[in-house]
Design an enzyme around this catalytic site. Structure first.
Site, PDB file in Angstrom:
ATOM      1  N   ASN A 124       0.815  -1.209   0.000  1.00 41.52           N
ATOM      2  CA  ASN A 124       0.000   0.000   0.000  1.00 41.52           C
ATOM      3  C   ASN A 124       0.844   1.253   0.000  1.00 41.52           C
ATOM      4  O   ASN A 124       1.950   1.279   0.545  1.00 41.52           O
ATOM      5  CB  ASN A 124      -0.950   0.023   1.211  1.00 41.52           C
ATOM      6  CG  ASN A 124      -0.271   0.591   2.435  1.00 41.52           C
ATOM      7  OD1 ASN A 124      -0.185   1.805   2.602  1.00 41.52           O
ATOM      8  ND2 ASN A 124       0.249  -0.287   3.294  1.00 41.52           N
ATOM      9  N   ALA A 125       0.319   2.288  -0.640  1.00 44.17           N
ATOM     10  CA  ALA A 125       0.912   3.622  -0.553  1.00 44.17           C
ATOM     11  C   ALA A 125      -0.236   4.613  -0.595  1.00 44.17           C
ATOM     12  O   ALA A 125      -0.639   5.084  -1.646  1.00 44.17           O
ATOM     13  CB  ALA A 125       1.889   3.874  -1.694  1.00 44.17           C
ATOM     14  N   GLY A 137      -0.289   7.382   1.412  1.00 42.38           N
ATOM     15  CA  GLY A 137       0.353   8.700   1.451  1.00 42.38           C
ATOM     16  C   GLY A 137      -0.123   9.620   2.560  1.00 42.38           C
ATOM     17  O   GLY A 137      -0.103  10.839   2.414  1.00 42.38           O
ATOM     18  N   ASN A 189       3.851   7.850  14.798  1.00 37.75           N
ATOM     19  CA  ASN A 189       4.186   7.144  13.557  1.00 37.75           C
ATOM     20  C   ASN A 189       5.505   7.686  13.006  1.00 37.75           C
ATOM     21  O   ASN A 189       5.540   8.659  12.275  1.00 37.75           O
ATOM     22  CB  ASN A 189       3.050   7.323  12.555  1.00 37.75           C
ATOM     23  CG  ASN A 189       3.278   6.564  11.271  1.00 37.75           C
ATOM     24  OD1 ASN A 189       4.309   5.881  11.122  1.00 37.75           O
ATOM     25  ND2 ASN A 189       2.352   6.666  10.339  1.00 37.75           N
ATOM     26  N   CYS A 208       6.310   5.833   8.399  1.00 38.31           N
ATOM     27  CA  CYS A 208       5.597   5.645   7.136  1.00 38.31           C
ATOM     28  C   CYS A 208       6.611   5.528   6.001  1.00 38.31           C
ATOM     29  O   CYS A 208       7.434   6.419   5.814  1.00 38.31           O
ATOM     30  CB  CYS A 208       4.635   6.793   6.841  1.00 38.31           C
ATOM     31  SG  CYS A 208       3.798   6.549   5.253  1.00 38.31           S
ATOM     32  N   ASN A 256       5.972  -1.273  11.365  1.00 39.76           N
ATOM     33  CA  ASN A 256       5.269  -0.684  10.235  1.00 39.76           C
ATOM     34  C   ASN A 256       5.508  -1.577   9.015  1.00 39.76           C
ATOM     35  O   ASN A 256       6.200  -2.597   9.107  1.00 39.76           O
ATOM     36  CB  ASN A 256       5.788   0.737   9.984  1.00 39.76           C
ATOM     37  CG  ASN A 256       4.724   1.645   9.371  1.00 39.76           C
ATOM     38  OD1 ASN A 256       4.016   1.233   8.448  1.00 39.76           O
ATOM     39  ND2 ASN A 256       4.618   2.862   9.854  1.00 39.76           N
ATOM     40  N   GLY A 308       0.583  -7.853   5.511  1.00 42.34           N
ATOM     41  CA  GLY A 308      -0.020  -9.175   5.351  1.00 42.34           C
ATOM     42  C   GLY A 308       0.953 -10.296   5.687  1.00 42.34           C
ATOM     43  O   GLY A 308       1.993 -10.073   6.333  1.00 42.34           O
ATOM     44  N   GLY A 328       1.975  -6.804  12.111  1.00 46.14           N
ATOM     45  CA  GLY A 328       2.557  -7.329  10.888  1.00 46.14           C
ATOM     46  C   GLY A 328       2.002  -8.685  10.517  1.00 46.14           C
ATOM     47  O   GLY A 328       2.509  -9.711  10.958  1.00 46.14           O
ATOM     48  N   GLY A 329       0.936  -8.698   9.747  1.00 51.48           N
ATOM     49  CA  GLY A 329       0.440  -9.945   9.180  1.00 51.48           C
ATOM     50  C   GLY A 329      -0.394 -10.802  10.102  1.00 51.48           C
ATOM     51  O   GLY A 329      -0.702 -11.946   9.765  1.00 51.48           O
TER      52      GLY A 329
END
Lengths: 285, 305
Positions: free
Chosen positions: B70-71, B73, B127, B130, B193, B218, B244-245
């Site tokens: 994903n991005a 933004g 965060n 990112c 992340n 994922g 994470g997943g």
């Protein structure tokens, strides 16, 4: 006992655009075309696909035709993306993925479609299905003016002119006024079992209120800014205050659910997610 | 035996250890409540920055065998327009709401933290990591010990609210980064992340994501995350939230055994539906009952013993 990875169904295509050719396009009204894509996506009325033009953007489109070999989408040239897609020629390629979202639920003996602007796209496909099931179909079709009406001939051919009521804001064709006025008149005269509505926010909100007040069931096809578009992960199309995702739990929702969405007809979220008031225009997106 | 699946992050009690991960669903207060209604033990809204940002054009999300990329933004309405949404979530979610903040500079982090603190949330997630905004915000702070520590220090300086530092997995030594943020005053760490990846459509010869590069989430990120959590647990004393997943109860238990006190869930909403939180919680409980664990605490860091 335990859910293991093997039990999670993975036998499905990956969520990514399939590259397909544009097979043809048909002018429908001023600035509105049906664009046909060589895609075997089988969609039900109300569902949508995401169309990708590489390095530009990816946007949702309601399906207006689907036969297993080709799909038709209704494109109104309103922004950078739709203008580009509108101008593309047969043979050129785009990406497409889907179908996504919920579909309309046909029931009863006599139903009415209420379409505003190019919102009539998914309803015309639904009308075809209804007729095949022996359901009587009335259609109320509205736009700002004559040159913005879509599918008039297609609908006439399907259900006959007597069953079609056209309204325009400026009176350039049919009755001068809104589709919701015509809906109210129809419900007074005839017993209608279900109402199907697709068009601008304010019009759908008004139609749902009319249906609920008259005790007639119905469904609307909601629209919000889609980012992940059908995957249900980004949250951009979650609506206030119930939080459902219009790309997964919608776009088709029943009148009762629509009545719970306080932002319907009032505001939507722009690309950043900031709330923005919805304009007064009732007939067109 | 009945297993108690409640857990604690610092002094905040969660009815179950599943948390809605930042960046997924939580665009609005109502969206956060929707995740809570579907069983999340806590929710983390989408990261909020100093000013309005549109984020990237679509596509923002694409799948590959083993996960998603994903991005988005960091689209958000800006802190001033977003306080109402967070407030709505805090009033209506019925579970702890942990706002997530970001900035392009450490001063921006401080400013956003100070404004967010006016709502008195129980914790704030910072965060630092990112991976999709380098073109305008620069390299993620979590990639450098000094930069990460500086942000945490300024945020701690601006607020008394406990701070969770969200770290990136793609660093030479996550131990060093974890140590640095702990020393700078972080009260907890969330790890990890997403990490940078790319998917190219070979027919058009174009990257699918509009931002070209995106963050891997994922199944594929899970062993990376478990390894990071394991390393962090050996290095710091502050609590860890695993991300994470996580898709099943077994995945959550694995992360807890690596050292996490709770887990964040995001991508699994795609695989298992919005009620993934309830499903994972039920599976954790079942695992605990079948394997003789009466509390989450008994499993935290178990893989180290």
């Amino acid at each position: 006992m335990f859910l293991t990875r093997k039990m999670i169904k993975m036998e499905r295509p990956l969520e990514r655009p399939q590259i397909v050719e544009i097979s043809k396009s048909i002018d429908e009204a001023e600035g509105i075309k049906t664009v046909f894509l060589k895609s075997d996506i089988k969609a039900r009325p109300g569902q949508f696909v995401m169309v990708w033009i590489p390095r530009l953007d990816e946007k949702p489109f309601a399906i207006s035709y689907s036969n297993g070999v080709e799909i038709g989408i209704t494109v109104a040239a309103v922004g950078p993306f739709s203008n580009k897609l509108y101008a593309m020629n047969p043979g050129e390629r785009v990406g497409v993925r889907g179908p996504y979202g919920t579909t309309y639920h046909l029931e009863g003996k006599k139903i009415v479609m209420v379409g505003g602007g190019y919102g009539a796209a998914s309803l015309t496909m639904l009308a075809e299905e209804a007729l095949q099931q022996g359901i009587k179909v009335k259609f109320i079709l509205g736009a700002r003016s004559k040159n913005r009406l879509v599918y008039v001939e297609r609908i006439k051919k399907l259900i006959g002119s007597d069953n079609l009521t056209v309204t325009t804001d400026d009176g350039s064709m049919g009755i001068k006024g809104y589709v919701t006025d015509a809906l109210q008149q129809l419900l007074k005269k005839e017993k209608i079992d279900k109402i199907f509505v697709c068009g601008p926010d304010k019009m759908m909100k008004a139609a749902a209120e009319i249906g609920l007040a008259a005790g007639v069931k119905g469904e609307i096809s909601g629209e919000r800014w889609f980012k992940c578009g059908g995957m249900g992960l980004c949250g951009h199309c979650c609506v206030d205050p119930i939080g459902i995702r219009l790309c997964v739990e919608g776009p088709v929702i029943d009148f009762e659910t629509a009545a719970k969405i306080t932002e319907l007809g009032e505001y939507h979220r722009v690309k950043s997610s900031r709330k923005e008031k919805i304009g007064v225009h009732q007939t067109e997106v | 035996m009945t297993a108690d699946i409640s857990t604690k992050i610092l002094n905040v009690k969660l009815a179950n250890p599943t948390i809605l991960a930042s960046g997924i669903i939580g665009v609005s207060g109502a969206a956060c409540c929707y995740a809570a209604k579907n069983g999340a033990g806590a929710v983390i809204p989408k990261s909020i920055g100093p000013k309005e940002r549109e984020g990237h054009n679509n596509p923002i999300l694409v799948e590959f065998k083993g996960g998603f990329l994903n991005a988005v933004g960091l689209p958000n309405a800006g802190i001033d327009n977003s306080l109402g949404e967070i407030e709505f979530a805090m009033k209506n979610a019925g579970v702890p709401v942990i706002p997530s903040i970001f900035g392009g500079t450490k001063e921006e982090f401080g400013m956003v933290a100070e404004k967010m603190a006016t709502l008195k949330p129980q914790m704030i997630e910072v965060n630092l990591s990112c991976p999709n905004t380098a073109s305008d915000l620069g390299e993620a702070f979590a990639l450098s010990e000094t930069a990460a520590a500086e942000v945490i220090r300024i945020v701690k300086d601006k607020t008394k609210i406990p701070v969770i530092a969200k770290l990136a997995p793609n660093v030479p030594s996550i131990k060093k980064i974890a140590k640095a943020v702990e020393e700078a005053g972080a009260d907890a760490i969330s790890a990890v992340n997403t990490m940078p990846g790319m998917v190219i459509d070979v027919k058009t010869a174009k990257p699918v994501l509009h931002n070209k590069q995106g963050g891997v989430s994922g199944h594929a990120i899970k062993p990376v995350a478990v390894n990071c959590i394991y390393d962090i647990y050996e290095t710091v004393k502050i609590p860890i939230i695993g991300i994470g997943g996580v898709t099943t109860g077994e995945d959550a238990v694995e992360m807890i055994m690596a050292g996490a006190v709770a887990v964040e869930i995001g991508t699994a909403i795609y695989y298992r539906g919005i009620d993934v939180f309830r499903k994972v919680s039920d599976e954790i409980k079942l695992f605990m009952e079948e394997n003789g664990y009466s509390s989450i605490k008994l499993m935290v860091g178990k893989a180290h013993k």
